[in-house]
Enzyme design. Sequence first.
Site, PDB file in Angstrom:
ATOM      1  N   ASN A  24      51.669  33.338  58.803  1.00 40.57           N
ATOM      2  CA  ASN A  24      53.033  34.012  58.532  1.00 40.57           C
ATOM      3  C   ASN A  24      53.236  34.910  57.252  1.00 40.57           C
ATOM      4  OD1 ASN A  24      54.274  32.721  60.955  1.00 40.57           O
ATOM      5  ND2 ASN A  24      54.855  30.775  59.224  1.00 40.57           N
ATOM      6  N   ASN A 139      52.226  23.455  51.582  1.00 44.87           N
ATOM      7  CA  ASN A 139      53.336  23.245  52.925  1.00 44.87           C
ATOM      8  C   ASN A 139      52.781  21.941  53.003  1.00 44.87           C
ATOM      9  OD1 ASN A 139      55.455  24.784  54.260  1.00 44.87           O
ATOM     10  ND2 ASN A 139      53.189  25.762  55.635  1.00 44.87           N
ATOM     11  N   ARG A 141      52.657  18.789  54.957  1.00 42.08           N
ATOM     12  CA  ARG A 141      53.289  17.995  56.143  1.00 42.08           C
ATOM     13  C   ARG A 141      52.905  16.583  56.917  1.00 42.08           C
ATOM     14  NH1 ARG A 141      57.286  22.501  56.779  1.00 42.08           N
ATOM     15  NH2 ARG A 141      56.447  23.924  57.160  1.00 42.08           N
ATOM     16  N   SER A 168      57.010  24.044  47.028  1.00 42.17           N
ATOM     17  CA  SER A 168      58.184  23.701  46.964  1.00 42.17           C
ATOM     18  C   SER A 168      58.626  21.994  46.169  1.00 42.17           C
ATOM     19  CB  SER A 168      58.679  23.261  48.819  1.00 42.17           C
ATOM     20  OG  SER A 168      58.588  22.915  48.965  1.00 42.17           O
ATOM     21  N   GLY A 204      67.061  29.208  44.308  1.00 44.27           N
ATOM     22  CA  GLY A 204      66.329  30.274  44.282  1.00 44.27           C
ATOM     23  C   GLY A 204      64.646  29.205  43.952  1.00 44.27           C
ATOM     24  N   GLY A 228      59.055  29.329  58.242  1.00 47.49           N
ATOM     25  CA  GLY A 228      58.127  30.403  57.776  1.00 47.49           C
ATOM     26  C   GLY A 228      58.930  30.989  56.674  1.00 47.49           C
ATOM     27  N   GLY A 230      59.251  30.160  53.676  1.00 46.43           N
ATOM     28  CA  GLY A 230      58.422  29.532  51.997  1.00 46.43           C
ATOM     29  C   GLY A 230      56.771  30.705  52.021  1.00 46.43           C
ATOM     30  N   ASP A 231      56.326  30.978  53.218  1.00 45.67           N
ATOM     31  CA  ASP A 231      55.323  32.222  53.483  1.00 45.67           C
ATOM     32  C   ASP A 231      55.539  33.210  53.186  1.00 45.67           C
ATOM     33  OD1 ASP A 231      53.970  29.601  54.683  1.00 45.67           O
ATOM     34  OD2 ASP A 231      54.570  29.945  56.625  1.00 45.67           O
TER      35      ASP A 231
END
Length: 298
Positions: A24, A139, A141, A168, A204, A228, A230-231
Amino acid sequence: MLVDLVAGPDGRTFTAHPGGGPANAAIAVARLGGRAVLSTTFGDDLFGALVRAHLEESDVDTRMLPSTGATSVAFAATDEHGVARYDFRVSWDVQSIPLVDGAAFLHTGSLAAAVAPSAVEAAMRAARAAGTPVSLDPNIRPTLAGRPEVARARFERQAGLADVLKVSEEDLEWLYPGTDPVSRAESLLILGPRLVVLTRGPRGALAVTTALAVERPAPAVDVVDTVGAGDAFTAGLLSVLARREVPLGRLDETTLGDALAVATTVGAITCSRAGADSPRADELGAVAALLDRGPASG
C-alpha cells in the site's frame, strides 16, 4: 502484498481489495509522483493476477522474490466508525531481500516484519550499512503478532534498526498497555530512530526528534473505512522527506510540519474510500504544493 476481503454490512458478502502494508505504501508513493520499488511475493493464482494488475496500474516497479506460496489473504470487518479488524491467511516464505541501489528509503513493517523477521532485519541492517535510511511501520496485528512479550521484543529490536519509526496509538496500546502514547513515542527515540511519528486518528499526528516536536491536525472526512490509511500516511511522510533531501539528523520544523500536512491529508482521503485506495497528487488540494517544493537550502 495480499488481498483484503472486506465484509459488507451483512457480514456475509466480501469485496476484494489489493492490500498489504508496504505494498500500500509503495502504491501511494507512486501515485504521489515518486518512484516505488516493491520487493514482494504473491501466488500464480486469481488473487495474484488481481494484485499484479493493481501494482502495474499504479506504476510500481515490482521485484518478485523466490517463493512457493499462494497469494496471502486478509479478511477484514469494520465497526461503526469504519475501523477494521483482521483475520489472516498468510503465505510469506521469503528468505532474503536484495536492496535497490539509489533508494531514498527502505520501508518495511507490518506482516513482513512479523512473519519473516530474520529476512526483514537482515535487509534493514544491509540498508543502514549502505547509507540508506530505514523506515519502519510495525502496524501491529494481534492475531499474527504472537505473545505480547515476544512481539514487544521483536518490535524494539526492529525499531533499533530504523531511522524513521511510524507508530499508531493502537500499536502502542497493544505493545505497552496503559502508558501515555505521547510519552511512549518520545521514549522510543532511545532505541535509535532519529524520527518517531505517532498517528492519532482524527486528532492528527505528532513527530518527535531529540530536538523537535511538531503536531498537525487531520483533515475532517467522512470515514468509509481505515484500511490502508496508515500506509498512505507513511507514503506521504516519506515522499516529502525524500524530496526535501534534508538529512534526518538536521530536520527542521518546516520540513516536519510539511511532511505531516501531506501525510495526514493522504491518510484522511484514503479513509474516505473503500479499501486501500490512496489519492494521487492532484487530489490533495492546497497541500499538493508541499510535494513540489524542492530540497531545502543551506
